[in-house]
Design a protein around this motif. Structure first.
Motif, PDB file in Angstrom:
ATOM      1  N   GLY A  39       0.645  -6.969   1.716  1.00 22.17           N
ATOM      2  CA  GLY A  39      -0.738  -6.629   1.367  1.00 22.17           C
ATOM      3  C   GLY A  39      -1.750  -7.481   2.099  1.00 22.17           C
ATOM      4  N   GLU A  40      -1.393  -8.739   2.375  1.00 18.68           N
ATOM      5  CA  GLU A  40      -2.322  -9.612   3.085  1.00 18.68           C
ATOM      6  C   GLU A  40      -2.485  -9.198   4.537  1.00 18.68           C
ATOM      7  OE1 GLU A  40      -2.426 -13.765   2.609  1.00 18.68           O
ATOM      8  OE2 GLU A  40      -1.407 -13.763   0.678  1.00 18.68           O
ATOM      9  N   TYR A  41      -1.449  -8.606   5.104  1.00 13.71           N
ATOM     10  CA  TYR A  41      -1.564  -8.102   6.477  1.00 13.71           C
ATOM     11  C   TYR A  41      -2.440  -6.860   6.521  1.00 13.71           C
ATOM     12  CZ  TYR A  41       2.064 -11.360   7.943  1.00 13.71           C
ATOM     13  OH  TYR A  41       2.769 -12.506   8.235  1.00 13.71           O
ATOM     14  N   SER A  42      -2.370  -6.038   5.480  1.00 12.18           N
ATOM     15  CA  SER A  42      -3.176  -4.811   5.427  1.00 12.18           C
ATOM     16  C   SER A  42      -4.665  -5.129   5.307  1.00 12.18           C
ATOM     17  CB  SER A  42      -2.737  -3.945   4.245  1.00 12.18           C
ATOM     18  OG  SER A  42      -1.370  -3.599   4.346  1.00 12.18           O
ATOM     19  N   THR A  43      -4.994  -6.172   4.538  1.00 13.11           N
ATOM     20  CA  THR A  43      -6.405  -6.517   4.331  1.00 13.11           C
ATOM     21  C   THR A  43      -6.933  -7.500   5.363  1.00 13.11           C
ATOM     22  OG1 THR A  43      -5.800  -8.337   2.847  1.00 13.11           O
ATOM     23  CG2 THR A  43      -6.142  -6.153   1.852  1.00 13.11           C
ATOM     24  N   GLY A  44      -6.037  -8.119   6.136  1.00 13.26           N
ATOM     25  CA  GLY A  44      -6.459  -9.129   7.104  1.00 13.26           C
ATOM     26  C   GLY A  44      -6.594 -10.510   6.499  1.00 13.26           C
ATOM     27  N   MET A  45      -6.297 -10.626   5.185  1.00 13.78           N
ATOM     28  CA  MET A  45      -6.428 -11.903   4.500  1.00 13.78           C
ATOM     29  C   MET A  45      -5.417 -12.925   5.007  1.00 13.78           C
ATOM     30  SD  MET A  45      -6.414 -12.557   0.382  1.00 13.78           S
ATOM     31  CE  MET A  45      -6.828 -14.158  -0.289  1.00 13.78           C
ATOM     32  N   ILE A  46      -4.350 -12.448   5.637  1.00 20.50           N
ATOM     33  CA  ILE A  46      -3.309 -13.350   6.111  1.00 20.50           C
ATOM     34  C   ILE A  46      -3.860 -14.334   7.138  1.00 20.50           C
ATOM     35  CG2 ILE A  46      -2.585 -11.792   7.978  1.00 20.50           C
ATOM     36  CD1 ILE A  46      -0.323 -14.050   5.802  1.00 20.50           C
ATOM     37  N   ARG A  47      -4.886 -13.941   7.894  1.00 20.88           N
ATOM     38  CA  ARG A  47      -5.459 -14.851   8.889  1.00 20.88           C
ATOM     39  C   ARG A  47      -6.089 -16.057   8.214  1.00 20.88           C
ATOM     40  NH1 ARG A  47      -6.962  -9.685  10.605  1.00 20.88           N
ATOM     41  NH2 ARG A  47      -5.871  -8.991  12.504  1.00 20.88           N
ATOM     42  N   SER A  48      -6.787 -15.814   7.110  1.00 24.60           N
ATOM     43  CA  SER A  48      -7.392 -16.928   6.367  1.00 24.60           C
ATOM     44  C   SER A  48      -6.320 -17.806   5.747  1.00 24.60           C
ATOM     45  CB  SER A  48      -8.316 -16.377   5.275  1.00 24.60           C
ATOM     46  OG  SER A  48      -9.362 -15.607   5.830  1.00 24.60           O
ATOM     47  N   LEU A 107       8.483  -9.519   6.839  1.00 31.35           N
ATOM     48  CA  LEU A 107       9.208  -9.162   8.057  1.00 31.35           C
ATOM     49  C   LEU A 107       8.618  -7.932   8.735  1.00 31.35           C
ATOM     50  CD1 LEU A 107      11.694  -9.832   9.818  1.00 31.35           C
ATOM     51  CD2 LEU A 107      13.031  -8.346   8.325  1.00 31.35           C
ATOM     52  N   ILE A 108       8.293  -6.897   7.932  1.00 30.94           N
ATOM     53  CA  ILE A 108       7.824  -5.625   8.487  1.00 30.94           C
ATOM     54  C   ILE A 108       6.300  -5.584   8.618  1.00 30.94           C
ATOM     55  CG2 ILE A 108       7.802  -3.119   8.081  1.00 30.94           C
ATOM     56  CD1 ILE A 108      10.503  -3.447   6.693  1.00 30.94           C
ATOM     57  N   ARG A 109       5.594  -6.301   7.732  1.00 33.24           N
ATOM     58  CA  ARG A 109       4.142  -6.431   7.775  1.00 33.24           C
ATOM     59  C   ARG A 109       3.412  -5.110   7.553  1.00 33.24           C
ATOM     60  NH1 ARG A 109       3.027 -10.980  12.518  1.00 33.24           N
ATOM     61  NH2 ARG A 109       4.374 -12.573  11.590  1.00 33.24           N
ATOM     62  N   SER A 110       4.047  -4.199   6.895  1.00 36.15           N
ATOM     63  CA  SER A 110       3.437  -2.914   6.533  1.00 36.15           C
ATOM     64  C   SER A 110       3.920  -2.569   5.134  1.00 36.15           C
ATOM     65  CB  SER A 110       3.852  -1.823   7.513  1.00 36.15           C
ATOM     66  OG  SER A 110       3.604  -0.539   6.976  1.00 36.15           O
ATOM     67  N   SER A 111       2.988  -2.336   4.222  1.00 33.94           N
ATOM     68  CA  SER A 111       3.370  -2.034   2.838  1.00 33.94           C
ATOM     69  C   SER A 111       4.223  -0.776   2.767  1.00 33.94           C
ATOM     70  CB  SER A 111       2.131  -1.875   1.963  1.00 33.94           C
ATOM     71  OG  SER A 111       1.400  -3.088   1.889  1.00 33.94           O
ATOM     72  N   ALA A 112       3.772   0.281   3.442  1.00 42.71           N
ATOM     73  CA  ALA A 112       4.510   1.545   3.401  1.00 42.71           C
ATOM     74  C   ALA A 112       5.892   1.393   4.024  1.00 42.71           C
ATOM     75  CB  ALA A 112       3.722   2.632   4.126  1.00 42.71           C
ATOM     76  N   GLY A 113       5.962   0.732   5.172  1.00 42.80           N
ATOM     77  CA  GLY A 113       7.248   0.563   5.845  1.00 42.80           C
ATOM     78  C   GLY A 113       8.204  -0.307   5.057  1.00 42.80           C
TER      79      GLY A 113
END
Length: 275
Positions: free
Chosen positions: A102-111, A191-197
């Motif tokens: 979810g953090e990759y989807s929102t971009g929050m992972i960068r913070s 690992l996949i960085r996609s919620s759906a995947g």
């Protein structure tokens, strides 16, 4: 002399406990955490109670730890109480995926990674937060499903009490399995960085892979089937070891190995590639 000069800014060091507290606060601030955990526990209790109260020794069983297609003779009070484990596993697995991917989807992972440059403490903290929470709550749900279903089996040959051999171990095993499924979800999400995947991979690995493997030659299928993640996980909370399945201890070791492998892959990608 200014106030700033009197009170210089303190530099806080990034430590494991502080990252853990941050992930704990982040986890409980998300509405999806409350909802998904609640759904998992409700599914455990609801399906377990319904299975117990609708049980008939003359009718085929709907599944449980023994798997779909088990005969009524294979059913026990514990297997009926744990009918909802498969559905609960999807809920906690999805929660694990959302916590990481979810953090990759929102971009929050960068913070997050800017605040924690070493990266890996983020993954370990996410796992340390969701694993014990899922274990405790689903263990309570499994126990509640058994206790609520016990009156519905009064007088049946399959009725059991908490004091009977293996009952508490099976109920606790369901919680342990579901806690590890949550960790598996965190690993796949990272690992996949996609919620759906990651959700599709989770469902495929736990539920679909054993069915596809049945297309293999019988000798090969019988050899490898018990070691698939979903089947090894079922062995963890099975009251009785069925023919061709692993013992609870071996099943726990095998499924823990799969989870550790996924976490190792997630750690490698997190540390080696950009967010």
């Amino acid at each position: 002399m200014t106030v700033t000069e009197l009170s210089p800014t303190r530099a806080y060091k990034v430590t494991g406990p502080r990252v853990l507290r941050s992930e704990w606060a982040k986890f409980w601030s998300l509405r999806s955490s409350w909802i998904t955990l609640g759904v998992a526990v409700v599914l455990l209790i609801l399906f377990g109670a319904i299975a117990s109260y609708t049980y008939s020794s003359d009718a085929p069983a709907s599944g449980g730890p023994g798997g779909p297609g088990s005969s009524s003779g294979d059913s026990t009070a514990v297997s009926l109480a744990l009918t909802g484990v498969t559905f609960a596993s999807l809920a906690v697995g999805v929660l694990g995926v959302l916590l990481s991917a979810g953090e990759y989807s929102t971009g929050m992972i960068r913070s997050t990674l800017t605040a924690v440059p070493r990266r890996l403490p983020v993954l370990w903290s996410k796992a340390a937060v969701i694993g014990p929470i899922a274990l405790v709550l689903t263990s309570i749900g499994a126990l509640a499903a058994f206790l609520l279903g016990t009156p519905g089996l009064d007088g049946e040959k399959i009725a059991l009490s908490l004091g009977d051999d293996g009952v508490l171990r099976s109920l606790a095993g369901a919680g342990v399995y579901l806690g590890m499924v949550a960790l598996f979800g965190v690993a796949l999400g990272t690992l996949i960085r996609s919620s759906a995947g990651a959700i599709a991979s989770l469902v495929g690995i736990l539920l679909i892979l054993p069915g596809l493997a049945s297309l293999l030659p019988d000798s090969l299928y019988d050899t490898i089937n018990p070691y698939f993640p979903g089947n090894a996980g079922q062995a963890v909370y099975a009251l009785q070891q069925s023919s061709g399945s692993l013992s609870p201890g071996t099943g726990l070791a095998v499924f823990a190995g799969w989870v550790a492998l996924a976490l190792a892959g997630a750690a490698y990608r997190l540390s080696k590639t950009d967010a």
